[in-house]
Design a protein around this motif. Structure first.
Motif, PDB file in Angstrom:
ATOM      1  N   GLU A  11      53.688  46.221  28.195  1.00  0.00           N
ATOM      2  CA  GLU A  11      53.261  47.004  29.358  1.00  0.00           C
ATOM      3  C   GLU A  11      54.370  47.959  29.817  1.00  0.00           C
ATOM      4  OE1 GLU A  11      51.770  46.295  33.961  1.00  0.00           O
ATOM      5  OE2 GLU A  11      52.500  44.605  32.787  1.00  0.00           O
ATOM      6  N   HIS A  38      48.790  50.414  26.886  1.00  0.00           N
ATOM      7  CA  HIS A  38      49.316  50.080  28.208  1.00  0.00           C
ATOM      8  C   HIS A  38      48.243  49.383  29.055  1.00  0.00           C
ATOM      9  CE1 HIS A  38      51.524  50.355  31.939  1.00  0.00           C
ATOM     10  NE2 HIS A  38      50.482  50.966  32.486  1.00  0.00           N
ATOM     11  N   TYR A  42      48.377  45.538  30.454  1.00  0.00           N
ATOM     12  CA  TYR A  42      48.274  45.328  31.901  1.00  0.00           C
ATOM     13  C   TYR A  42      47.198  44.282  32.212  1.00  0.00           C
ATOM     14  CZ  TYR A  42      47.264  46.561  36.805  1.00  0.00           C
ATOM     15  OH  TYR A  42      47.039  46.521  38.149  1.00  0.00           O
TER      16      TYR A  42
END
Length: 89
Positions: A11, A38, A42
């Motif tokens: 992340e 990403h 997350y």
């Protein structure tokens, strides 16, 4: 907890990559690859944290985009398995 550490690192690294790309070449290929990576990292960070720990500070830190995963890992006690629903994962 290895999955949480990996997801937190991915992340943060993908956020750094996205920002570096934004401020330099702004290549669409980098954005189209790093963006979903990403986002997935997350969501994995949030899901793993909320299912494996009962520590409120760790749970709420996991919701911070970008570096929330790293903050969550710091909030967890070292050398001890988390409490909660760790058998569900």
């Amino acid at each position: 907890m290895r999955i949480l550490r990996v997801a937190a690192a991915v992340e943060a690294a993908s956020l750094v990559l996205l920002l570096a790309n934004l401020f330099t070449a702004h290549l669409p290929a980098v954005s189209s690859l790093a963006g979903p990576v990403h986002g997935t990292a997350y969501l994995v960070t949030i899901a793993v944290t909320w299912h494996t720990t009962d520590i409120p500070a760790a749970r709420w830190c996991s919701l911070i985009p970008g570096f929330g995963g790293l903050l969550t890992v710091r909030r967890l006690p070292a050398g001890r398995e988390p409490t909660g629903g760790s058998d569900r994962l």
